[in-house]
Design a protein around this motif. Structure first.
Motif, PDB file in Angstrom:
ATOM      1  N   VAL A  74       0.865  -1.175   0.000  1.00 34.84           N
ATOM      2  CA  VAL A  74       0.000   0.000   0.000  1.00 34.84           C
ATOM      3  C   VAL A  74       0.903   1.227   0.000  1.00 34.84           C
ATOM      4  CG1 VAL A  74      -1.643   1.370   1.338  1.00 34.84           C
ATOM      5  CG2 VAL A  74      -1.957  -1.100   1.142  1.00 34.84           C
ATOM      6  N   LEU A  75       0.745   2.075  -1.013  1.00 32.05           N
ATOM      7  CA  LEU A  75       1.561   3.288  -1.128  1.00 32.05           C
ATOM      8  C   LEU A  75       0.989   4.346  -0.191  1.00 32.05           C
ATOM      9  CD1 LEU A  75       1.997   3.399  -5.018  1.00 32.05           C
ATOM     10  CD2 LEU A  75       3.388   2.191  -3.302  1.00 32.05           C
ATOM     11  N   PHE A  76       1.730   4.622   0.858  1.00 34.39           N
ATOM     12  CA  PHE A  76       1.244   5.526   1.905  1.00 34.39           C
ATOM     13  C   PHE A  76       1.807   6.919   1.679  1.00 34.39           C
ATOM     14  CE2 PHE A  76       1.661   7.229   6.340  1.00 34.39           C
ATOM     15  CZ  PHE A  76       0.296   7.408   6.554  1.00 34.39           C
ATOM     16  N   ARG A  77       0.927   7.884   1.572  1.00 34.62           N
ATOM     17  CA  ARG A  77       1.331   9.279   1.364  1.00 34.62           C
ATOM     18  C   ARG A  77       0.817  10.167   2.496  1.00 34.62           C
ATOM     19  NH1 ARG A  77      -0.130   7.165  -3.766  1.00 34.62           N
ATOM     20  NH2 ARG A  77       1.610   7.203  -5.274  1.00 34.62           N
ATOM     21  N   GLY A  78       0.523   9.556   3.631  1.00 32.26           N
ATOM     22  CA  GLY A  78      -0.034  10.292   4.755  1.00 32.26           C
ATOM     23  C   GLY A  78       1.020  10.739   5.746  1.00 32.26           C
ATOM     24  N   ARG A  79       0.581  10.912   6.992  1.00 28.14           N
ATOM     25  CA  ARG A  79       1.426  11.476   8.043  1.00 28.14           C
ATOM     26  C   ARG A  79       2.009  10.370   8.907  1.00 28.14           C
ATOM     27  NH1 ARG A  79      -3.618  15.449   8.660  1.00 28.14           N
ATOM     28  NH2 ARG A  79      -4.481  13.484   7.909  1.00 28.14           N
ATOM     29  N   ARG A  80       3.317  10.285   8.902  1.00 29.44           N
ATOM     30  CA  ARG A  80       4.050   9.283   9.684  1.00 29.44           C
ATOM     31  C   ARG A  80       5.066  10.001  10.560  1.00 29.44           C
ATOM     32  NH1 ARG A  80       9.313   7.285   8.019  1.00 29.44           N
ATOM     33  NH2 ARG A  80       9.948   5.495   9.295  1.00 29.44           N
ATOM     34  N   TYR A  81       5.197   9.511  11.789  1.00 25.53           N
ATOM     35  CA  TYR A  81       6.137  10.105  12.729  1.00 25.53           C
ATOM     36  C   TYR A  81       7.125   9.030  13.156  1.00 25.53           C
ATOM     37  CZ  TYR A  81       2.059  13.168  12.899  1.00 25.53           C
ATOM     38  OH  TYR A  81       0.995  13.959  12.563  1.00 25.53           O
ATOM     39  N   ASP A  82       8.404   9.314  12.993  1.00 24.26           N
ATOM     40  CA  ASP A  82       9.455   8.356  13.319  1.00 24.26           C
ATOM     41  C   ASP A  82      10.030   8.703  14.684  1.00 24.26           C
ATOM     42  OD1 ASP A  82      11.643   6.669  13.465  1.00 24.26           O
ATOM     43  OD2 ASP A  82      12.346   7.089  11.442  1.00 24.26           O
ATOM     44  N   THR A  83       9.967   7.760  15.614  1.00 20.11           N
ATOM     45  CA  THR A  83      10.524   7.995  16.948  1.00 20.11           C
ATOM     46  C   THR A  83      11.771   7.155  17.195  1.00 20.11           C
ATOM     47  OG1 THR A  83       9.135   6.282  17.984  1.00 20.11           O
ATOM     48  CG2 THR A  83       8.218   8.502  17.835  1.00 20.11           C
ATOM     49  N   GLY A  84      12.386   6.670  16.114  1.00 15.09           N
ATOM     50  CA  GLY A  84      13.495   5.729  16.254  1.00 15.09           C
ATOM     51  C   GLY A  84      14.835   6.354  16.555  1.00 15.09           C
ATOM     52  N   ASN A  85      14.953   7.686  16.438  1.00 17.04           N
ATOM     53  CA  ASN A  85      16.206   8.350  16.786  1.00 17.04           C
ATOM     54  C   ASN A  85      15.873   9.655  17.500  1.00 17.04           C
ATOM     55  OD1 ASN A  85      16.239  10.695  14.764  1.00 17.04           O
ATOM     56  ND2 ASN A  85      15.987   8.933  13.401  1.00 17.04           N
ATOM     57  N   LEU A  93      16.584  12.912  17.131  1.00 17.96           N
ATOM     58  CA  LEU A  93      16.101  14.091  16.427  1.00 17.96           C
ATOM     59  C   LEU A  93      14.641  13.933  16.027  1.00 17.96           C
ATOM     60  CD1 LEU A  93      16.426  16.815  15.042  1.00 17.96           C
ATOM     61  CD2 LEU A  93      17.369  15.606  13.040  1.00 17.96           C
ATOM     62  N   GLU A  94      14.314  12.835  15.387  1.00 13.68           N
ATOM     63  CA  GLU A  94      12.940  12.657  14.919  1.00 13.68           C
ATOM     64  C   GLU A  94      11.978  12.420  16.078  1.00 13.68           C
ATOM     65  OE1 GLU A  94      12.849  11.087  10.517  1.00 13.68           O
ATOM     66  OE2 GLU A  94      14.170   9.796  11.707  1.00 13.68           O
ATOM     67  N   TYR A  95      12.474  11.850  17.179  1.00  8.87           N
ATOM     68  CA  TYR A  95      11.644  11.741  18.373  1.00  8.87           C
ATOM     69  C   TYR A  95      11.245  13.131  18.871  1.00  8.87           C
ATOM     70  CZ  TYR A  95      10.503  11.139  23.324  1.00  8.87           C
ATOM     71  OH  TYR A  95       9.892  11.200  24.552  1.00  8.87           O
ATOM     72  N   LEU A  96      12.215  14.045  18.937  1.00  6.81           N
ATOM     73  CA  LEU A  96      11.918  15.402  19.389  1.00  6.81           C
ATOM     74  C   LEU A  96      10.968  16.101  18.420  1.00  6.81           C
ATOM     75  CD1 LEU A  96      15.480  16.510  20.574  1.00  6.81           C
ATOM     76  CD2 LEU A  96      13.496  16.043  22.015  1.00  6.81           C
ATOM     77  N   GLN A  97      11.169  15.885  17.133  1.00  6.98           N
ATOM     78  CA  GLN A  97      10.269  16.479  16.143  1.00  6.98           C
ATOM     79  C   GLN A  97       8.843  15.955  16.327  1.00  6.98           C
ATOM     80  OE1 GLN A  97      12.393  15.281  12.615  1.00  6.98           O
ATOM     81  NE2 GLN A  97      13.536  17.200  12.493  1.00  6.98           N
ATOM     82  N   THR A  98       8.733  14.666  16.629  1.00  7.42           N
ATOM     83  CA  THR A  98       7.419  14.067  16.841  1.00  7.42           C
ATOM     84  C   THR A  98       6.728  14.681  18.051  1.00  7.42           C
ATOM     85  OG1 THR A  98       8.081  11.975  15.826  1.00  7.42           O
ATOM     86  CG2 THR A  98       6.214  11.906  17.335  1.00  7.42           C
ATOM     87  N   VAL A  99       7.459  14.853  19.142  1.00  6.91           N
ATOM     88  CA  VAL A  99       6.870  15.443  20.349  1.00  6.91           C
ATOM     89  C   VAL A  99       6.360  16.853  20.052  1.00  6.91           C
ATOM     90  CG1 VAL A  99       7.350  16.246  22.691  1.00  6.91           C
ATOM     91  CG2 VAL A  99       8.257  14.045  21.928  1.00  6.91           C
ATOM     92  N   VAL A 100       7.159  17.635  19.333  1.00 10.60           N
ATOM     93  CA  VAL A 100       6.746  18.999  19.008  1.00 10.60           C
ATOM     94  C   VAL A 100       5.496  18.996  18.134  1.00 10.60           C
ATOM     95  CG1 VAL A 100       7.410  21.091  17.750  1.00 10.60           C
ATOM     96  CG2 VAL A 100       9.042  19.985  19.289  1.00 10.60           C
ATOM     97  N   GLN A 101       5.451  18.124  17.132  1.00  9.98           N
ATOM     98  CA  GLN A 101       4.287  18.071  16.235  1.00  9.98           C
ATOM     99  C   GLN A 101       3.028  17.641  16.988  1.00  9.98           C
ATOM    100  OE1 GLN A 101       5.189  16.559  11.989  1.00  9.98           O
ATOM    101  NE2 GLN A 101       6.935  15.847  13.175  1.00  9.98           N
ATOM    102  N   PHE A 102       3.165  16.652  17.858  1.00 10.81           N
ATOM    103  CA  PHE A 102       1.998  16.210  18.627  1.00 10.81           C
ATOM    104  C   PHE A 102       1.518  17.323  19.561  1.00 10.81           C
ATOM    105  CE2 PHE A 102       2.572  12.243  16.778  1.00 10.81           C
ATOM    106  CZ  PHE A 102       1.661  11.313  17.238  1.00 10.81           C
ATOM    107  N   ALA A 103       2.444  18.016  20.207  1.00 12.45           N
ATOM    108  CA  ALA A 103       2.063  19.114  21.095  1.00 12.45           C
ATOM    109  C   ALA A 103       1.377  20.231  20.310  1.00 12.45           C
ATOM    110  CB  ALA A 103       3.284  19.640  21.825  1.00 12.45           C
TER     111      ALA A 103
END
Length: 301
Positions: free
Chosen positions: A255-266, A268-278
């Protein structure tokens, strides 16, 4: 529509050591790190439940007991909140308990994602199942897993979630060779390669952490030798299934996914995810976003 067995169970591998988040993960499972005020693993279970999967098997390891505790009743805490009349926080504490029927099995040693999935064999049996990786959070507004289950119901076999990534990043993922189908968001997967060099990748459509898997994968995993990193790779087993005839475990679709995905595996991207969720929280955004803008202006000035 063909008559394929329904998907009713979810498997969530959560046995990793979380070394990229040390020292925080020395005693706290990476999956329990909060995204604002809720552990990442709860978002994953909520996604499974929203797709209709109420039977969830967590594949854990040593020092992961707090995951089980999170989805269990906390009598003393509930009594204390009830005595205070704090119904809001009481509801928050009880919410993970009521989500799904939770089961647990331990992966004795870290032998890779394929081995973690193999640990689910006894629980899953001969049924197709969903596999959700905790590093990837999918926005609840984008029902990816539900769509994947629909594709499995149409084509049988297994289904992987694919997301287009920059060519220079493809070596961080499993990459898929694909062929189109009559549906815009569905492709036939003809080959899979785990973390290929960018110039050897069959495409820049990468596997992200959502799978719907035919139970034939267990027999394949049992005979799959260690691959990249000396681990048993789920990608290698799915590659085998992609070449297998329908009714014997194949085929594999994407399934070709073009939606919103948040990567918490490292980090930097974990911090970006927290900011986006907040920033998306109605109770936080009115105060958080002005502060964030002011903070950024101070840094830039």
């Amino acid at each position: 529509m063909a008559d394929f067995d329904p998907v009713t169970k979810a498997v969530v591998p959560a046995a990793g050591l979380g070394t990229r988040f040390l020292p925080a993960t020395k005693a706290t499972p990476k999956e329990m790190l909060p995204i604002v005020d809720k552990p990442a693993i709860q978002y994953v279970v909520e996604e499974a439940v929203s797709a209709g999967l109420l039977d969830v098997l967590m594949v854990t390891g040593r020092n992961k007991r707090s995951i089980e505790d999170h989805f269990d009743v906390a009598y003393e805490l509930e009594d204390a909140l009830r005595a205070k009349g704090d119904e809001e926080r009481l509801s928050q504490v009880k919410e993970p308990v009521d989500l799904a029927t939770m089961h647990y099995v331990r992966q004795g040693e870290p032998k890779g994602l394929g081995h973690a999935v193999l640990c689910a064999k006894q629980h899953v049996g001969h049924e197709p199942f969903a596999c959700l990786l905790g590093d990837d959070l999918i926005d609840p507004r984008d029902p990816l897993l539900r769509r994947m289950i629909e594709v499995r119901a149409t084509y049988g076999g297994s289904v992987v979630a694919l997301m287009e990534v920059p060519r220079e990043h493809v070596s961080l993922y499993g990459a898929a060779a694909i062929e189109p189908t009559d549906e815009d968001d569905v492709v036939r997967v003809t080959d899979l390669v785990e973390k290929p060099p960018a110039d050897e990748a069959p495409s820049n459509w990468a596997i992200i952490g959502r799978y719907v898997i035919d139970p034939a994968v267990f027999e394949v995993l049992e005979r799959t030798p260690p691959g990249r990193g000396g681990e048993i790779q789920l990608t290698d087993a799915l590659r085998t299934l992609a070449a297998t005839a329908p009714g014997e475990g194949g085929p594999v679709h994407g399934v070709l996914f073009r939606g919103r995905r948040y990567d918490t595996g490292n980090k930097l991207e974990y911090l970006q995810t927290v900011v986006q969720f907040a920033a998306n929280r109605g109770d936080l955004a009115p105060d958080f976003l002005p502060w964030l803008r002011q903070f950024l202006d101070q840094i830039e000035s």
